[in-house]
Scaffold this active site. Structure first.
Site, PDB file in Angstrom:
ATOM      1  N   ARG A  37       0.820  -1.380  -0.022  1.00 59.92           N
ATOM      2  CA  ARG A  37      -0.082   0.008  -0.030  1.00 59.92           C
ATOM      3  C   ARG A  37       1.059   1.215  -0.093  1.00 59.92           C
ATOM      4  NH1 ARG A  37      -2.214   0.958   5.263  1.00 59.92           N
ATOM      5  NH2 ARG A  37      -0.819   2.496   5.396  1.00 59.92           N
ATOM      6  N   HIS A  96      -3.499   4.610   4.561  1.00 56.61           N
ATOM      7  CA  HIS A  96      -4.682   3.819   4.657  1.00 56.61           C
ATOM      8  C   HIS A  96      -5.614   4.667   4.268  1.00 56.61           C
ATOM      9  CE1 HIS A  96      -7.634   1.102   6.356  1.00 56.61           C
ATOM     10  NE2 HIS A  96      -8.163   2.070   6.858  1.00 56.61           N
ATOM     11  N   TYR A 120       3.994   4.946  11.663  1.00 53.85           N
ATOM     12  CA  TYR A 120       4.208   3.393  11.843  1.00 53.85           C
ATOM     13  C   TYR A 120       5.326   3.008  10.779  1.00 53.85           C
ATOM     14  CZ  TYR A 120       0.302   3.288   8.652  1.00 53.85           C
ATOM     15  OH  TYR A 120      -0.654   3.708   7.580  1.00 53.85           O
TER      16      TYR A 120
HETATM   17  C1  LIG Z   1     -14.822  -5.376  11.894  1.00 52.51           C
HETATM   18  C2  LIG Z   1     -14.032  -4.381  11.953  1.00 52.51           C
HETATM   19  N1  LIG Z   1     -13.103  -4.029  12.603  1.00 52.51           N
HETATM   20  C3  LIG Z   1     -12.015  -3.023  12.573  1.00 52.51           C
HETATM   21  C4  LIG Z   1     -12.514  -1.946  11.489  1.00 52.51           C
HETATM   22  C5  LIG Z   1     -11.522  -0.913  11.428  1.00 52.51           C
HETATM   23  N2  LIG Z   1     -10.732  -1.171  10.122  1.00 52.51           N
HETATM   24  C6  LIG Z   1     -11.067  -0.333   9.117  1.00 52.51           C
HETATM   25  S1  LIG Z   1     -10.024  -0.877   7.909  1.00 52.51           S
HETATM   26  C7  LIG Z   1      -9.076  -1.667   8.836  1.00 52.51           C
HETATM   27  C8  LIG Z   1      -7.763  -2.363   8.367  1.00 52.51           C
HETATM   28  C9  LIG Z   1      -7.832  -3.566   7.342  1.00 52.51           C
HETATM   29  O1  LIG Z   1      -6.864  -3.766   6.795  1.00 52.51           O
HETATM   30  P1  LIG Z   1      -6.823  -5.128   5.913  1.00 52.51           P
HETATM   31  O2  LIG Z   1      -7.866  -5.844   5.881  1.00 52.51           O
HETATM   32  O3  LIG Z   1      -5.294  -5.266   5.537  1.00 52.51           O
HETATM   33  O4  LIG Z   1      -7.310  -4.058   4.392  1.00 52.51           O
HETATM   34  P2  LIG Z   1      -6.564  -2.818   3.822  1.00 52.51           P
HETATM   35  O5  LIG Z   1      -7.345  -1.694   4.560  1.00 52.51           O
HETATM   36  O6  LIG Z   1      -4.968  -3.057   4.236  1.00 52.51           O
HETATM   37  O7  LIG Z   1      -6.596  -2.679   2.343  1.00 52.51           O
HETATM   38  C10 LIG Z   1      -9.461  -1.673  10.390  1.00 52.51           C
HETATM   39  C11 LIG Z   1      -8.979  -2.524  11.376  1.00 52.51           C
HETATM   40  C12 LIG Z   1     -13.567  -2.241  10.983  1.00 52.51           C
HETATM   41  N3  LIG Z   1     -14.010  -1.587   9.734  1.00 52.51           N
HETATM   42  N4  LIG Z   1     -14.570  -3.396  11.004  1.00 52.51           N
END
Ligand SMILES: Cc1ncc(C[n+]2csc(CCOP(=O)(O)OP(=O)(O)O)c2C)c(N)n1
Ligand SMILES: [Mg+2]
Length: 343
Positions: A256, A260, A269
């Site tokens: 990425r 985020h 981080y």
């Molecule tokens: C059930 C839940 N837990 C936490 C969150 C908060 N949250 C939003 S995006 C994210 C990270 C997701 O990471 P990843 O699955 O690796 O996807 P990326 O954003 O890296 O594409 C988190 C923890 C959420 N939206 N839903």
């Protein structure tokens, strides 16, 4: 962070059965995704777009997967970063900017849904919601429904991040899809981070693909910065699903490149040097190098394509900015059922 096979040459597109025209069209989809994504990010930084989830670095896996899917038949259960797949399933640039600006004419939800939560029944994209991973069992349920309806020419594909693969939804979905041998493709876009948390801090195994073994179906790792490698894996997974042999888990490794979201400060981080290193092997750079060095396209043509896309995007931005906001009188529409409609 994900292990990257960064600077290595791309898979030969002809070796995976793609024509020169296919390769150029995959390049075009990657370029279009990048241009829209960059414009959106810039609008956010200018204070004009409230919230942006960038996909820079993920274009190759999305375009490669797209090429293996049939948007007329298959159904997409997306991740919020799937701009390239949303384009392939039929979103146009005007619709995307109406969504980004939450305008009344936004086809997803009339400006109610959070941005990047692509969804359109007409375009075979199921709506997602903010809780991560809920789309994964939905994709399995939809594949089961297809089977009950006697449809044998379509698959469902669901995309998610490596962080999301730690959720229970993922395991439950894998288990049922395996048991029923459903035509589902689980595409994990492993971009190295779940917001600030690197893969190594949230997974006891180094690869998401390793988890497929627990359910008895294939787990395949591909270089997610190589569109042709991803295409080949998704095409094989689709064929396997259509043969009635069940699901496949594909883990596309990538990085990425931006924070985020527009609300994140990634320098808390990770280091600028880490990002810089990943940029050296980033997917758009790689595909441009590939199509040029193969003589598929001249530099002038690349510049001309980019200029045309930028004009189209500028027109879409202007139109969306000028479009009316949702009418306050309709605030409850699509949120609550009316008494007349019944619940
Ligand atoms: C059930 C839940 N837990 C936490 C969150 C908060 N949250 C939003 S995006 C994210 C990270 C997701 O990471 P990843 O699955 O690796 O996807 P990326 O954003 O890296 O594409 C988190 C923890 C959420 N939206 N839903
Ligand atoms: Mg991630």
């Amino acid at each position: 962070m994900a292990t990257l096979t960064a600077i290595a040459p791309l898979t030969d597109h002809r070796s995976v059965g793609l024509s020169d025209d296919d390769a150029l069209r995959i390049f075009d989809l990657m370029l279009r995704t990048r241009e829209i994504d960059e414009r959106m990010w810039a609008l956010n930084r200018q204070g004009k777009a409230p919230f942006v989830v960038p996909c820079r670095g993920q274009e190759a896996a999305q375009a490669g997967a797209a090429w293996a899917l049939d948007p007329q038949k298959d159904w997409l259960f997306p991740h919020y970063r799937d701009l390239g797949l949303a384009l392939w399933f039929g979103f146009d640039v005007d619709e995307l900017f109406l969504m980004y600006f939450a305008k009344g004419a936004d086809i997803i939800s009339g400006g109610r849904q959070m941005t990047h939560h692509f969804g359109s029944q007409a375009r075979h994209i199921a709506s997602i919601s903010a809780p991560l991973g809920t789309q994964i069992p939905h994709a399995v349920g939809a594949a089961y429904a297809m089977r009950l309806q006697g449809k044998t020419d379509a698959v469902t594909i669901t995309c998610f991040g490596e962080g999301t693969s730690s959720k229970g939804d993922f395991y439950e979905a894998c288990s049922l899809a395996a048991l029923q041998k459903l035509p589902v493709i689980f595409l994990c876009e492993n971009n190295g981070y779940a917001i600030s948390v690197p893969m190594a801090k949230q997974s006891p195994v180094p690869n998401v693909a390793d988890r497929a073994a627990a359910f008895g179906f294939p787990g395949v790792i591909v270089d997610g910065t190589d569109p042709f490698a991803t295409y080949s894996a998704v095409r094989d997974a689709r064929a396997r699903g259509l043969r009635g042999e069940g699901p496949t888990l594909i883990e596309a490794k990538m990085y990425r490149l931006l924070p985020h979201t527009s609300d994140d400060n990634d320098m808390t981080y990770r280091t600028r040097e880490e990002v810089r290193q990943a940029e050296e092997g980033e997917p758009l750079k790689r595909i441009i190098e590939y199509v040029r060095s193969r003589g598929l396209i001249a530099d002038d043509d690349i510049a001309a394509r980019r200029a045309r896309m930028r004009e189209e995007i500028a027109a879409a931005v202007a139109a969306a900015q000028a479009a009316p906001d949702p009418d306050p009188a309709t605030v409850a529409d699509r949120v609550y059922a009316s008494v007349e409609e019944g619940i």
